[in-house]
Design a protein around this motif. Sequence first.
Motif, short mmCIF file in Angstrom:
data_model
loop_
_atom_site.label_atom_id
_atom_site.label_comp_id
_atom_site.label_asym_id
_atom_site.label_seq_id
_atom_site.Cartn_x
_atom_site.Cartn_y
_atom_site.Cartn_z
N GLN A 30 0.85 -1.19 0.00
CA GLN A 30 0.00 0.00 0.00
C GLN A 30 0.89 1.24 0.00
O GLN A 30 1.83 1.33 0.78
CB GLN A 30 -0.88 -0.03 1.24
CG GLN A 30 -1.85 1.11 1.35
CD GLN A 30 -2.67 1.03 2.63
OE1 GLN A 30 -2.11 0.83 3.71
NE2 GLN A 30 -3.97 1.16 2.51
N TRP A 48 3.69 10.91 -2.23
CA TRP A 48 3.72 9.71 -1.40
C TRP A 48 5.15 9.19 -1.35
O TRP A 48 5.99 9.58 -2.14
CB TRP A 48 2.76 8.63 -1.93
CG TRP A 48 3.08 8.13 -3.31
CD1 TRP A 48 3.79 7.01 -3.63
CD2 TRP A 48 2.71 8.73 -4.56
NE1 TRP A 48 3.88 6.88 -5.00
CE2 TRP A 48 3.22 7.91 -5.59
CE3 TRP A 48 1.99 9.86 -4.91
CZ2 TRP A 48 3.04 8.21 -6.93
CZ3 TRP A 48 1.81 10.16 -6.25
CH2 TRP A 48 2.32 9.33 -7.25
N SER A 103 -11.79 13.54 -3.42
CA SER A 103 -11.08 12.50 -2.67
C SER A 103 -10.16 11.76 -3.64
O SER A 103 -10.48 11.62 -4.82
CB SER A 103 -12.05 11.54 -1.99
OG SER A 103 -12.78 10.80 -2.95
N GLN A 105 -7.32 8.30 -4.04
CA GLN A 105 -6.70 7.07 -3.58
C GLN A 105 -5.64 6.68 -4.60
O GLN A 105 -5.78 6.98 -5.79
CB GLN A 105 -7.71 5.92 -3.47
CG GLN A 105 -8.41 5.85 -2.15
CD GLN A 105 -9.23 4.58 -2.04
OE1 GLN A 105 -10.15 4.38 -2.81
NE2 GLN A 105 -8.88 3.75 -1.08
N ARG A 107 -2.82 3.39 -5.79
CA ARG A 107 -2.35 2.01 -5.62
C ARG A 107 -1.23 1.73 -6.61
O ARG A 107 -1.14 2.36 -7.66
CB ARG A 107 -3.50 1.01 -5.81
CG ARG A 107 -4.03 0.92 -7.23
CD ARG A 107 -5.19 -0.05 -7.31
NE ARG A 107 -5.77 -0.05 -8.65
CZ ARG A 107 -6.94 -0.57 -8.94
NH1 ARG A 107 -7.69 -1.11 -7.99
NH2 ARG A 107 -7.38 -0.55 -10.18
N GLN A 116 -2.87 -3.00 -2.65
CA GLN A 116 -3.95 -2.43 -1.86
C GLN A 116 -3.95 -0.91 -2.02
O GLN A 116 -2.89 -0.29 -2.04
CB GLN A 116 -3.77 -2.77 -0.37
CG GLN A 116 -4.01 -4.23 -0.06
CD GLN A 116 -5.46 -4.61 -0.32
OE1 GLN A 116 -6.38 -3.92 0.06
NE2 GLN A 116 -5.64 -5.73 -1.01
N SER A 118 -4.29 3.06 -1.15
CA SER A 118 -3.91 3.90 0.00
C SER A 118 -5.16 4.32 0.76
O SER A 118 -6.29 4.12 0.30
CB SER A 118 -3.19 5.15 -0.50
OG SER A 118 -4.12 5.96 -1.23
N GLU A 119 -4.92 4.93 1.90
CA GLU A 119 -6.02 5.58 2.61
C GLU A 119 -6.54 6.72 1.73
O GLU A 119 -5.79 7.28 0.93
CB GLU A 119 -5.52 6.15 3.94
CG GLU A 119 -4.99 5.11 4.91
CD GLU A 119 -6.07 4.17 5.42
OE1 GLU A 119 -7.22 4.62 5.63
OE2 GLU A 119 -5.77 2.97 5.59
N VAL A 120 -7.80 7.08 1.89
CA VAL A 120 -8.38 8.17 1.13
C VAL A 120 -7.90 9.49 1.71
O VAL A 120 -7.85 9.67 2.92
CB VAL A 120 -9.93 8.11 1.19
CG1 VAL A 120 -10.55 9.34 0.53
CG2 VAL A 120 -10.44 6.84 0.54
N VAL A 121 -7.49 10.41 0.83
CA VAL A 121 -7.17 11.78 1.25
C VAL A 121 -8.14 12.71 0.53
O VAL A 121 -8.57 12.45 -0.59
CB VAL A 121 -5.70 12.17 0.95
CG1 VAL A 121 -4.74 11.39 1.82
CG2 VAL A 121 -5.35 12.01 -0.50
#
Length: 138
Positions: A30, A48, A103, A105, A107, A116, A118-121
Amino acid sequence: AIQVRASNGGGLGPCSPAVTQRTQVLPPLQPAALALHDTTPTSTVLSWESSHDDAHPVTSYQLKCMRMGDEEDGPWLTVSATEGEKSRLCKVVEDLEPGQSYSFQLRGLNQHGKGQPSEVVEVTTLCDVPPPPSQPVL
């Protein structure tokens, strides 16, 4: 290739047939520390941490962007990333609407499949500066 051969006091025995085994490549991990910065009315920068795990190599990334309040989920789009500061990867996301919330995401992808997400930002773009007032009529 690997071969096995036995030996004893009588000498060396024949070699076994050669066996070739490949190690399995795992899907990417992730993406870590997903962040948004430098947001304008029509763009934002997504960054990231790059993964340097040989067991989970990343060949490309996919980004999902969704405007908040939309009914349908947005598609995953393959994006190119540029190397930023301190081993961070960056992607400038453009063509956003002023004053809207989005939002994101992310991957990773490799030959084994999709990692998987990522967390949502979330981010809200800045509003445009209003135009100057028109000339008053006297």
